[in-house]
Design a protein around this motif. Structure first.
Motif, mmCIF file in Angstrom:
data_model
loop_
_atom_site.group_PDB
_atom_site.id
_atom_site.type_symbol
_atom_site.label_atom_id
_atom_site.label_comp_id
_atom_site.label_asym_id
_atom_site.label_seq_id
_atom_site.Cartn_x
_atom_site.Cartn_y
_atom_site.Cartn_z
ATOM 1 N N ARG A 145 0.820 -1.204 0.000
ATOM 2 C CA ARG A 145 0.000 0.000 0.000
ATOM 3 C C ARG A 145 0.859 1.261 0.000
ATOM 4 O O ARG A 145 1.870 1.346 0.712
ATOM 5 N N LEU A 146 0.426 2.250 -0.790
ATOM 6 C CA LEU A 146 1.106 3.537 -0.939
ATOM 7 C C LEU A 146 0.130 4.655 -0.612
ATOM 8 O O LEU A 146 -0.962 4.706 -1.193
ATOM 9 N N TYR A 147 0.528 5.551 0.303
ATOM 10 C CA TYR A 147 -0.336 6.659 0.711
ATOM 11 C C TYR A 147 0.444 7.972 0.726
ATOM 12 O O TYR A 147 1.609 8.008 1.160
ATOM 13 N N VAL A 148 -0.191 9.025 0.254
ATOM 14 C CA VAL A 148 0.346 10.369 0.428
ATOM 15 C C VAL A 148 -0.771 11.245 0.982
ATOM 16 O O VAL A 148 -1.938 10.867 0.977
ATOM 17 N N ALA A 149 -0.399 12.415 1.471
ATOM 18 C CA ALA A 149 -1.379 13.286 2.116
ATOM 19 C C ALA A 149 -1.392 14.670 1.490
ATOM 20 O O ALA A 149 -0.368 15.171 1.015
ATOM 21 N N THR A 150 -2.584 15.269 1.475
ATOM 22 C CA THR A 150 -2.758 16.680 1.168
ATOM 23 C C THR A 150 -3.583 17.301 2.288
ATOM 24 O O THR A 150 -4.125 16.585 3.132
ATOM 25 N N PHE A 151 -3.688 18.612 2.272
ATOM 26 C CA PHE A 151 -4.574 19.279 3.222
ATOM 27 C C PHE A 151 -5.709 19.942 2.455
ATOM 28 O O PHE A 151 -5.473 20.723 1.531
ATOM 29 N N ASP A 152 -6.935 19.592 2.830
ATOM 30 C CA ASP A 152 -8.146 20.130 2.204
ATOM 31 C C ASP A 152 -8.513 21.426 2.917
ATOM 32 O O ASP A 152 -8.978 21.410 4.057
ATOM 33 N N LEU A 153 -8.284 22.558 2.245
ATOM 34 C CA LEU A 153 -8.552 23.860 2.866
ATOM 35 C C LEU A 153 -10.033 24.062 3.147
ATOM 36 O O LEU A 153 -10.411 24.658 4.164
ATOM 37 N N ASP A 154 -10.910 23.583 2.258
ATOM 38 C CA ASP A 154 -12.351 23.760 2.440
ATOM 39 C C ASP A 154 -12.849 22.976 3.650
ATOM 40 O O ASP A 154 -13.587 23.505 4.489
ATOM 41 N N ALA A 155 -12.457 21.718 3.749
ATOM 42 C CA ALA A 155 -12.927 20.858 4.839
ATOM 43 C C ALA A 155 -12.103 21.028 6.113
ATOM 44 O O ALA A 155 -12.497 20.540 7.164
ATOM 45 N N ASN A 156 -10.966 21.718 6.008
ATOM 46 C CA ASN A 156 -10.059 21.877 7.144
ATOM 47 C C ASN A 156 -9.634 20.503 7.675
ATOM 48 O O ASN A 156 -9.646 20.247 8.874
ATOM 49 N N GLN A 157 -9.229 19.623 6.750
ATOM 50 C CA GLN A 157 -8.851 18.255 7.114
ATOM 51 C C GLN A 157 -7.631 17.808 6.318
ATOM 52 O O GLN A 157 -7.487 18.151 5.142
ATOM 53 N N LEU A 158 -6.806 17.010 6.967
ATOM 54 C CA LEU A 158 -5.769 16.301 6.243
ATOM 55 C C LEU A 158 -6.406 15.115 5.540
ATOM 56 O O LEU A 158 -7.212 14.402 6.137
ATOM 57 N N VAL A 159 -6.071 14.910 4.283
ATOM 58 C CA VAL A 159 -6.632 13.819 3.488
ATOM 59 C C VAL A 159 -5.521 12.833 3.149
ATOM 60 O O VAL A 159 -4.490 13.218 2.594
ATOM 61 N N VAL A 160 -5.723 11.568 3.512
ATOM 62 C CA VAL A 160 -4.784 10.506 3.160
ATOM 63 C C VAL A 160 -5.291 9.841 1.888
ATOM 64 O O VAL A 160 -6.383 9.272 1.861
ATOM 65 N N TRP A 161 -4.489 9.915 0.833
ATOM 66 C CA TRP A 161 -4.889 9.400 -0.472
ATOM 67 C C TRP A 161 -4.300 8.012 -0.699
ATOM 68 O O TRP A 161 -3.078 7.829 -0.623
ATOM 69 N N PRO A 162 -5.113 7.013 -1.015
ATOM 70 C CA PRO A 162 -4.620 5.664 -1.313
ATOM 71 C C PRO A 162 -4.130 5.574 -2.759
ATOM 72 O O PRO A 162 -4.839 5.113 -3.650
ATOM 73 N N LEU A 163 -2.905 6.020 -2.974
ATOM 74 C CA LEU A 163 -2.401 6.113 -4.351
ATOM 75 C C LEU A 163 -2.331 4.751 -5.032
ATOM 76 O O LEU A 163 -2.610 4.642 -6.237
ATOM 77 N N SER A 164 -1.936 3.716 -4.304
ATOM 78 C CA SER A 164 -1.835 2.413 -4.963
ATOM 79 C C SER A 164 -3.212 1.905 -5.384
ATOM 80 O O SER A 164 -3.360 1.309 -6.463
#
Length: 397
Positions: A181-200
């Motif tokens: 499994r491969l994951y990267v993160a972004t920050f969602d400014l609208d939701a005020n949340q860190l988002v973990v994306w399941p890239l794989s």
């Protein structure tokens, strides 16, 4: 039954919150909502993302738990250090393990795909990027009239497209099907949340839309807010996750349910289960005479803030690993003091190829040394009265 407009909006938002999907609505689901409605929607989106993450991890590790987890921090041009370290680690006694889970933030997110794939050609791609890239390959000055950032990242978008090819994404998909499994993160400014994306998982869904979404997530993951424009994904504005966390690992990434017992099952090889963290930067900026001008005070304060966030995130990751049952080992490596430039601490967008080559070479030598790791909790202060894991490591190796 006719559903209310709010219920319909929630449904659409929750569908888009499944971060692995490749559709991408263009309008923010938060537009026109009251604060109470927005909080409710953000909470539900977060819950949906958490369920998707749990399901993705269960599909891989419900029976066979992960053994080696790699965490890559943010660090801008200092990703050259981590890239060199990965190359050198291949030559270390025992070699570099295959990682069951890889996570990345910012420059670590850009590195993560190639660290996850882990072949010599992937090391070569990282070397090309982190020793041959200059500022012009990452950003350019925006034309007057642009209001969402100071710089334009079209060059970075093109750089990502050049290296993250359909073949690369297909290789990621193949590893996903193997149970990695491969994951990267972004920050969602609208939701005020860190988002973990399941890239794989995203790679395994295939198709041109998924390729473009994969690349968009990587671009967003490295989009330092204000300096770089945010990236619109599912209608929300996404930026560098370093705004919230500069590195991350989650409990569920270390094993789920009955799989815990299998970690110590007879015949399991490769040493104890371990979380490895590569910090793309130093642990403590060196002391220096700080001028009393606004710019110098601001720059030093930003460096201290960035350093503190990194230390707290590193310690949090250690707690996650050590609190797991059974506990994972926790090892981290960072740039040695001699590499840390007091004038570049904090956010550095210089992309100086001379310095990046120096960082790469130092990282490669350290990775090949065979004993580069510090273990346990990182100290909060570079205090001579504090027994530092880093300092102890430096003295003994």
């Amino acid at each position: 039954m006719i559903r209310s407009p709010m219920a319909i909006l929630l449904t659409l938002a929750l569908v888009s919150a499944g971060a692995g999907g490749c559709g991408s609505p263009s309008v923010s689901p938060f537009r026109g909502l009251s604060p109470e409605q927005a909080r409710s929607l953000a909470r539900r989106m977060g819950e949906a993302r958490a369920r998707d993450l749990d399901a993705d991890l269960r599909s891989a590790f419900a029976v066979r738990p992960p053994h080696n987890v790699l965490v890559l921090s943010g660090g801008d041009q200092d990703g050259a250090f981590g890239s060199g370290f990965l190359k050198g680690w291949r030559r270390a006694p025992g070699g570099r393990p295959e990682f069951d889970v890889v996570t990345g933030v910012s420059t670590g997110a850009l590195m993560a795909t190639f660290a996850f794939l882990g072949e010599a050609r992937d090391d070569a791609a990282l070397r090309a990027v982190y020793t041959g890239t200059n500022a012009g390959d990452v950003f350019r000055i925006l034309a007057p009239g642009s209001f969402d950032a100071l710089l334009d990242t079209e060059p970075l978008r093109q750089l990502i497209a050049h290296y993250v090819t359909p073949d690369v994404v297909q290789r990621v998909a193949a590893e996903h099907r193997r149970g990695r499994r491969l994951y990267v993160a972004t920050f969602d400014l609208d939701a005020n949340q860190l988002v973990v994306w399941p890239l794989s998982k995203m790679a395994a869904e295939s198709g041109d839309k998924c390729l473009e979404r994969y690349r968009a997530v990587l671009l967003a993951s490295a989009s330092v807010p204000v300096l770089f424009p945010p990236v619109t994904i599912d209608g929300d504005l996404h930026v560098d996750a370093g705004l919230r966390e500069v590195l991350f690992v989650r409990q569920a990434m270390l094993g789920i349910g009955n799989a815990y017992d299998a970690i110590e099952a007879p015949g399991r090889t490769g040493g104890p289960p371990t979380v490895y963290v590569i910090v793309n930067g130093g642990m403590h900026a060196p002391p220096k005479a700080v001028g009393d001008g606004l710019a110098e005070i601001g720059a030093r304060s930003l460096a201290v803030y960035t350093e503190s966030q990194q230390l707290f995130n590193l310690r949090e990751a250690a707690h996650v690993a050590l609190a797991h049952r059974p506990a994972f080992g926790f090892k981290f490596v960072a740039e040695r003091d001699a590499l840390i430039d007091a004038d570049e601490a904090g956010v550095s967008l210089a992309f100086d190829t001379k310095r990046m080559n120096k960082l790469y070479a130092a990282g490669e030598a350290l990775g090949a040394s065979g004993a580069p790791w510090s273990e346990g909790l990182a100290p909060l202060d570079d205090d001579p009265n504090t027994v530092s894991a880093q300092a102890t490591n430096d003295r003994t190796h």
